[in-house]
Design a protein around this motif. Structure first.
Motif, PDB file in Angstrom:
ATOM      1  N   ALA A  82       0.834  -1.206   0.000  1.00  0.00           N
ATOM      2  CA  ALA A  82       0.000   0.000   0.000  1.00  0.00           C
ATOM      3  C   ALA A  82       0.862   1.246   0.000  1.00  0.00           C
ATOM      4  N   THR A  83       1.952   1.197   0.776  1.00  0.00           N
ATOM      5  CA  THR A  83       2.836   2.359   0.841  1.00  0.00           C
ATOM      6  C   THR A  83       3.532   2.575  -0.492  1.00  0.00           C
ATOM      7  N   LEU A  84       3.910   1.481  -1.147  1.00  0.00           N
ATOM      8  CA  LEU A  84       4.554   1.606  -2.456  1.00  0.00           C
ATOM      9  C   LEU A  84       3.641   2.351  -3.420  1.00  0.00           C
ATOM     10  N   ALA A  85       2.377   1.949  -3.433  1.00  0.00           N
ATOM     11  CA  ALA A  85       1.429   2.548  -4.364  1.00  0.00           C
ATOM     12  C   ALA A  85       1.278   4.043  -4.099  1.00  0.00           C
ATOM     13  N   GLU A  86       1.240   4.408  -2.808  1.00  0.00           N
ATOM     14  CA  GLU A  86       1.045   5.810  -2.418  1.00  0.00           C
ATOM     15  C   GLU A  86       2.315   6.615  -2.562  1.00  0.00           C
ATOM     16  N   SER A  87       3.431   5.969  -2.193  1.00  0.00           N
ATOM     17  CA  SER A  87       4.606   6.738  -1.802  1.00  0.00           C
ATOM     18  C   SER A  87       5.598   6.973  -2.925  1.00  0.00           C
ATOM     19  N   LEU A  88       5.666   6.086  -3.855  1.00  0.00           N
ATOM     20  CA  LEU A  88       6.694   6.215  -4.871  1.00  0.00           C
ATOM     21  C   LEU A  88       6.313   7.347  -5.805  1.00  0.00           C
ATOM     22  N   SER A  89       7.206   8.314  -5.934  1.00  0.00           N
ATOM     23  CA  SER A  89       6.850   9.459  -6.761  1.00  0.00           C
ATOM     24  C   SER A  89       6.870   9.037  -8.216  1.00  0.00           C
ATOM     25  N   GLY A  90       6.064   9.678  -8.987  1.00  0.00           N
ATOM     26  CA  GLY A  90       6.006   9.328 -10.398  1.00  0.00           C
ATOM     27  C   GLY A  90       5.145   8.119 -10.685  1.00  0.00           C
ATOM     28  N   MET A  91       4.416   7.611  -9.692  1.00  0.00           N
ATOM     29  CA  MET A  91       3.569   6.426  -9.898  1.00  0.00           C
ATOM     30  C   MET A  91       2.540   6.676 -10.989  1.00  0.00           C
ATOM     31  N   GLN A  92       1.969   7.860 -11.027  1.00  0.00           N
ATOM     32  CA  GLN A  92       0.967   8.172 -12.042  1.00  0.00           C
ATOM     33  C   GLN A  92       1.545   7.962 -13.441  1.00  0.00           C
ATOM     34  N   GLU A  93       2.739   8.507 -13.652  1.00  0.00           N
ATOM     35  CA  GLU A  93       3.369   8.384 -14.973  1.00  0.00           C
ATOM     36  C   GLU A  93       3.732   6.926 -15.262  1.00  0.00           C
ATOM     37  N   LEU A  94       4.246   6.218 -14.259  1.00  0.00           N
ATOM     38  CA  LEU A  94       4.640   4.822 -14.470  1.00  0.00           C
ATOM     39  C   LEU A  94       3.434   3.960 -14.826  1.00  0.00           C
ATOM     40  N   MET A  95       2.321   4.163 -14.132  1.00  0.00           N
ATOM     41  CA  MET A  95       1.127   3.362 -14.419  1.00  0.00           C
ATOM     42  C   MET A  95       0.488   3.782 -15.739  1.00  0.00           C
ATOM     43  N   ALA A  96       0.655   5.034 -16.142  1.00  0.00           N
ATOM     44  CA  ALA A  96       0.176   5.445 -17.458  1.00  0.00           C
ATOM     45  C   ALA A  96       0.896   4.630 -18.536  1.00  0.00           C
ATOM     46  N   LEU A  97       2.201   4.436 -18.349  1.00  0.00           N
ATOM     47  CA  LEU A  97       2.969   3.629 -19.312  1.00  0.00           C
ATOM     48  C   LEU A  97       2.414   2.202 -19.373  1.00  0.00           C
TER      49      LEU A  97
END
Lengths: 324, 287
Positions: A95-110
């Motif tokens: 859960a923390t990984l999903a919230e905490s890692l910056s740039g998650m939005q861009e990574l999941m868009a890929l």
């Protein structure tokens, strides 16, 4: 297959423009999908989007989907972790990984673009997060930073288990020091949890890196067009920022779409009329907007869209927006 | 000790950064030392609002105005470096990987580091022993990010020893001090909903009840009886009417902070705009 990526800061109407673009493409016969970053309740209702990240057919060839970062991550874990998927999904560190890692939005868009490409969409319109940071979608995609010796962490986490039994004797001295320090900072339990998570998750992150790099290559190719959505007041500075940010990453801004533009009024008020103050204010605002638009036009391909008198909350409204 | 911290919060794009800087310049021009903690990296701040010309136009203010961007990852890296100094580059790359993969995903760590540093800055004393900053303005990130920071920091266990325990104690003082939270909204659906929700969460979860929502970019047109033939004028009047209805509804739900900053004609420098906004703030403070 083509991709259109819309960049821009908050409050410019990017989501509506992205949806309108996909609609126009769909009407011309291409199976098109708008991948939306953060649509409002009204926009979701207009497009018939429920919760969850699945692709939804709005009408004909026009599809839409919300970029739900957590759902995309969950899907990825289920698809690529095979054996350990449930352990990962339930893990406290996940859960923390999903919230905490910056740039998650861009990574999941890929990740989502990769899925959509394989599901037969001819045109994908990407609505990015409304932030200057969204251009980092072109940066090296990595979920977890590689170690210099990437086997090292797996060895440590395995050794950790063994080392406890054997009283830390089998651990190399440097490794032991490293972990003593980290343990003293975070606490032993947390460090063990993180290491356990990492060893479960590493296959997922490796697979992701490979797919994501292909998508980044696609984004930098001629198959992809980057457009900026902005307002008259922000246009000059947004165009400068985003065109430079793209150029430094080996891409280019194909056009500046200036939204929320006030059209020129025709009436001249009778002198002393109570309306004259309002009209004068409107005229000044509109003239200031026009000056900004003209300046941007000198440097960039520009398209202008008028401000609609109400929220864009229906297909008809999207039609009006794209009709300009 | 009462908090000197003001938090400007709300949906992205409503004008938090602009208003934060306008407030700061106004206070700084009046001789107060002001610190602005902005959500933008300083190298990118001018992409949002430019302070070009501040030194020439408002030299007094420029002397008293301080700007900082707190990056939670950098704060963590500094804390790790203090706790765990390494010099050999092989060790550094291992240490960096541990930092990113282990320390960064520890729940609440980035949040508590951020809040701890913010509180330390707010409590800083000058050489003479009085507060270094009379006013601290936190130009907060968008609502979901702000709440993640606040919740993460508050949940962090203060009984922990070592540097993290100290950070947790800083954070505890931050929450106990009840900073003044000011949600900012423009008069459109999404901004209003977010401001209302945010105000409710800040009151319910943190006990912070501020002066209400600060309205920005409001249409400054009077209500007119006569119908408008001109479609442009009709557009403006209709919009103004809708805005007034929304403002009334908002007022009855959360209260409005006695101030609505109008949409201003923006030509020329950002500094001129900031000065105009400062003028409105001044006028409403005096009222």
């Amino acid at each position: 297959m083509k991709i259109t990526v819309y960049l821009g800061t908050a409050g410019v109407g990017k989501t509506s423009v992205a949806a309108a673009t996909a609609l126009v493409r769909a009407r011309s016969g291409q199976k098109s999908l708008a991948l939306l970053a953060d649509p409002s309740h009204a926009q979701r209702a207009a497009l018939g989007l429920c919760d969850g990240a699945v692709e939804h057919c709005v009408e004909g060839d026009f599809w839409a989907s919300v970029l739900d970062v957590r759902a995309a991550l969950d899907d990825m874990v289920r698809a690529y972790a095979v054996r350990d998927a449930e352990r990962i999904l339930r893990h406290p560190i996940y859960a923390t990984l999903a919230e905490s890692l910056s740039g998650m939005q861009e990574l999941m868009a890929l990740e989502r673009i990769d899925q959509l490409r394989r599901r037969g969409f001819e045109h994908i319109v990407v609505d990015t997060e409304p932030s200057h940071q969204a251009v980092r979608i072109l940066d090296k995609p990595e979920l977890l930073v590689e170690f210099a010796g990437s086997q090292w962490i797996r060895l440590i986490s395995q050794t950790y288990g063994v080392a406890e039994m054997m009283g830390m004797m089998t651990m190399g001295r440097k490794a032991f020091e490293t972990f003593s320090r980290v343990e003293s900072l975070l606490g032993g339990k947390l460090v063990r949890e993180v290491l356990e998570f990492y060893s479960l998750f590493e296959p997922v992150s490796d697979g992701f890196a490979a797919r994501a790099q292909k998508v980044v290559a696609l984004l930098k190719s001629s198959a992809t067009e980057f457009r900026l959505v902005t307002t008259p007041q922000k246009a000059r500075r947004d165009a400068k920022f985003f065109s430079e940010a793209l150029r430094s990453r080996g891409a280019g801004l194909s056009g500046v779409w200036i939204n929320r533009v006030w059209t020129r009024g025709a009436a001249t008020p009778a002198p002393g009329s109570p309306v004259s103050e309002t009209i004068e204010w409107y005229r000044c605002m509109q003239a200031a907007q026009q000056r900004e638009i003209d300046l941007v036009r000198e440097e960039f391909e520009t398209r202008v869209m008028a401000e609609l008198p109400h929220e864009v909350d229906s297909i008809a409204a999207l039609d009006r927006l794209s009709g300009r | 000790m009462p908090s000197n911290i003001r938090i400007l919060c709300g949906k992205g794009g409503v004008g938090k950064t602009t208003i934060s800087l306008a407030m700061a310049i106004r206070d700084a021009a009046q001789g107060r030392r002001v610190l602005v903690i902005t959500s933008h990296p300083l190298s990118e701040l001018s992409a949002a609002v430019s302070l070009e010309g501040l030194g020439a136009q408002y030299p007094g203010a420029a002397k008293n105005l301080f700007l900082v961007h707190l990056d939670p990852r950098e704060l963590l890296a500094e804390a790790v470096q203090r706790h765990f100094p390494v010099t050999a580059s092989a060790d550094q790359s291992v240490r960096n990987a541990i930092l990113r993969n282990v320390v960064e995903v520890a729940p609440g760590l980035k949040s508590v580091s951020f809040v701890s540093r913010l509180q330390q800055l707010a409590e800083r004393k000058s050489a003479e022993g009085d507060p270094q900053y009379q006013t601290v303005i936190w130009d907060a990130p968008a609502s979901h990010a702000l709440l993640a920071i606040l919740r993460g920091a508050r949940a962090f266990d203060p009984q922990r020893g070592g540097p993290l325990g100290e950070a947790a104690q800083d954070a505890a003082r931050f929450f106990a001090g009840s900073p003044q939270a000011i949600p900012v909204a423009t008069l459109d659906e999404m901004a209003i909903e977010e401001a209302v929700d945010l105000a409710a969460v800040l009151a319910g979860e943190f006990g912070w009840r501020g002066p209400g929502v600060l309205l920005n970019m409001v249409s400054p047109v009077q209500d007119l009886e006569e119908p408008a033939d001109d479609p442009a004028l009709d557009f403006v009047l209709r919009r103004a009417r809708v805005e007034r209805e929304r403002a009334a509804s908002l007022g009855s739900r959360v209260g409005i902070a006695g101030l609505a900053i109008p949409r201003l004609i923006h030509s020329g420098s950002d500094l001129a705009l900031l000065g105009q906004i400062g003028g409105f703030l001044e006028a409403s403070a005096a009222a």
